[in-house]
Scaffold this motif. Sequence first.
Motif, short mmCIF file in Angstrom:
data_model
loop_
_atom_site.label_atom_id
_atom_site.label_comp_id
_atom_site.label_asym_id
_atom_site.label_seq_id
_atom_site.Cartn_x
_atom_site.Cartn_y
_atom_site.Cartn_z
N SER A 146 65.31 127.88 -28.96
CA SER A 146 64.58 128.65 -29.90
C SER A 146 63.60 127.55 -30.66
O SER A 146 63.78 126.51 -30.92
N GLU B 242 75.60 134.55 -26.28
CA GLU B 242 74.32 134.02 -26.19
C GLU B 242 73.51 134.06 -27.37
O GLU B 242 73.35 135.39 -27.60
N GLU C 67 67.71 142.11 -27.40
CA GLU C 67 66.50 141.48 -26.60
C GLU C 67 65.09 141.85 -26.72
O GLU C 67 64.77 143.06 -26.66
N ARG D 1 68.51 137.38 -27.98
CA ARG D 1 67.66 136.49 -26.94
C ARG D 1 66.24 136.89 -26.87
O ARG D 1 66.04 138.13 -26.95
N ARG D 2 65.33 136.05 -26.82
CA ARG D 2 63.99 136.33 -26.65
C ARG D 2 63.25 137.52 -27.72
O ARG D 2 62.59 138.42 -27.26
N VAL E 270 74.98 139.14 -27.68
CA VAL E 270 73.74 138.50 -27.24
C VAL E 270 72.52 138.67 -28.27
O VAL E 270 72.10 139.86 -28.53
N ASP F 207 69.52 132.61 -28.00
CA ASP F 207 68.59 131.63 -27.52
C ASP F 207 67.16 132.10 -27.19
O ASP F 207 67.23 133.47 -27.18
N ASP F 208 66.35 131.20 -27.12
CA ASP F 208 64.88 131.60 -26.63
C ASP F 208 64.34 132.59 -27.76
O ASP F 208 63.26 133.38 -27.48
N ASN F 209 64.42 132.56 -28.84
CA ASN F 209 63.84 133.02 -30.02
C ASN F 209 63.10 132.35 -30.76
O ASN F 209 62.87 131.03 -30.72
N ASP G 181 71.27 128.73 -29.91
CA ASP G 181 69.69 128.62 -30.00
C ASP G 181 68.97 127.25 -29.47
O ASP G 181 68.18 126.85 -30.26
#
Length: 799
Positions: free
Chosen positions: A630, A600, A556, A579-580, A577, A602-604, A627
């Motif tokens: 994302s 998890e 992350e 993420r970000r 995970v 996501d938020d990429n 995602d």
Amino acid sequence: MKVRAFPAWIGALSVLVGCGAQPCFVSPTGDDGNPGTQARPFATLQRAQEAARQKRADVFLRGGTYYLSAPLVLTAEDSGTQGAPAVFQSCPGERAVLSGGVRLDGLDWRPWKDGIVRTPVPAGLETEELFVNGERQILARYPNVDPFASCFDGFAADAISPERVTRWADPAGGYFHAMHPSLWGDLTWRIVGRDAGGRLQLQGGWQNNRGNAAHETMRFVENIFEELDAPGEWFLDSRTHTLYYYPPAGLDLRSAVVEATRLRTLVEFRGDEAHPVRWVTLRGLVFRQAARTVMDTREPLLRSDWAIYRGGAVLFNGAEDCALEDGFVDQVGGNAVFVNGYNRRVAIRGLHIAGAGASGICFVGDPRAARSPLFNYDQVQELATIDRTPGPRTDNYPADCLVEDCLIHGTGRVEKQTAGVEIDLAQDITVRHCSIYDTPRAGINIGGGCWGGHLIEFCDIFDTVEETGDHGSFNSWGRDRFWRPNIGEVNAWVQQAPALPRLDAVKPVVLANNRWRCDHGWDIDLDDGSSFYLIKNNLCLHGGIKNREGYGRIVENNVLVGGGYDPHVWYAASGDVFRRNIVWTAYHPANMPRPPWGAEMDDNLIENPGAAQPVPAIRLQEQSGRDVHSIMADARFVDPTRGDYRVRDDSPALALGFVNFPMDQFGVRQPELRALARTPALPAAQPQAPPTPGTRDAAPVIWFGARVRNIVDAGEQSAFGLPGVAGVVVIEALPGSPAARAGLRPGDVILAVQDRQTPDTAALLRQAPARPAASAVQISISRDQRIRSMLLEPPSNPP
């Protein structure tokens, strides 16, 4: 009255000594019959050590070179206390050099032939390294040094060809070096003779824990008299006690300092858990001319690719609260520093390591401290026999140790399966603010999950994997007691016994706030089974991050410039995970299960410079099955041309939860080391087009009832453990087909048909056309990174 002038360092010394016992002094021009005072110093470290034990005093070394006849051995008897550590240090402003070599004085150089000179040397001189004016010279070799070669400073397929071997009068004592066929390090054999047929007789090849086959072309020989033919090369004829040398142009041998190695260890801390060496510091010393140890590198570590020699120029055994500070380990022949077995709170600070023959700093415990240990990749446990007790069985391993503010470069000059920092069978090792570069393999390597707790932070690691392949600037394995090469077997075991992955990896490993660049692999490579890592706030400048099978990896808030995230061969319940993060590309999966992936993703943000508005990252969603939030957008970096990949206040990455981290705290901090250290080349400010796939087509074809396709890239090469980007992978074998009856499975990689290499599907269809055969077809496949042979039998009633 005449005032006597004293050296400036004496004033500084009085501050250091304070009110404690008067220190002992030693000098290369001293005498062991002296009292060891400033005016009348001792000559040897051993005599100073003896005096320091009697009065519990520090030892100060005057400048100059100390040619050691034996290692300085520190025991519990030399221990200090927390309030008054025992210190061996250079006098302030002076440079004390501990040499494991011998100076060759009085040499009588005479011309021999073809620019080569020779001189008699003392009887009994045995050495494999020669230094002239402080620089390591080249042991006579073929081929000659080529600084632009991809490995070994030059290699040749005919290094031990019959035509070349016949030129050598007596090759015994020479060395044959070769890369592993898959470029997983190298191997070395000593030449012990030649048989009646002219074939070399070899001994060795035990330096790599993944087999001892030699690469067909990447090989060379050294210490062969007839190959002495280039400037800088030398050869010692120990039978006639004659040293031959081809001096470079402009070298004046009449005034040159010529030295040869003899000791493998210069200083050893020799204690144990019951009687440790405590509170002893080595400060400001130079360590040089420790001998090569390549033929002693033979102990396999727990199912990693490594074999190890448990030694170094400085060796810690059974030390507590000891330190090695502000020194220089210069061109030693093996490991620079080795922390072996039981050690606690050993600190290595401000150390400069350059040109080591093997690794920079190693922390390696006793394999008997592990529960249910296995040593070779091919060895596996049975579930019923695994010790289910978490953690180590004994305390015989390094723990709570520190490497801080160290500059490590140019390691692996002799051995290639090495690292700037190697950690295996250890716990809670911190590596902080180090600059590591110019290494043949990883900058930092963690050999297994035993027992975690390591912290790697604020390091600058680049120009790695320069002579090998399938690796990263950071590399790890996790072939712990439960691990098996077959993914399905591990999935079934962990479903039955969920605690298995944490039996050895009892603490997480943290990689935080580092800068990485690997142009020949991954910036961060978590390989076979590496589990329970937190990878946060890292700047990756080229190769991205690869996570092969493992459990509980959290990736992350990283910036992956020029690359992305490579998920390979994940377990069904990986719990991973991602993420970000800010990335340059979509994912690069290899042999992955059907989505959704991990726990998890996501938020990429995929960097899309100049984009007016963010748009959904549809490709990431299609790949991962996750995602949902994302995006593709302009990350709006502060100053990428200067390597500042923080984002501006208006960046859409911030809305995803990305948090800026410092971009100016990587690497060494001491001004003296910062002045010496390089920094990595920065990539182009804008994302580059993805690399072209070349001519390797991924379209499947049908062959003997199996659907197959080409191995297409280096990612798949790594995922399947192949020697190169070649071969044909089985996607499925239709029930009842010749392929299925032969036992082919999805994930098998066909490497050869009828003993002919099979680089791609076109070659496969030429070698064995895709129709029922009239006779059996022999194939070689790779399954779980092991080579197997199979027969495709013809149908009983051919058409």
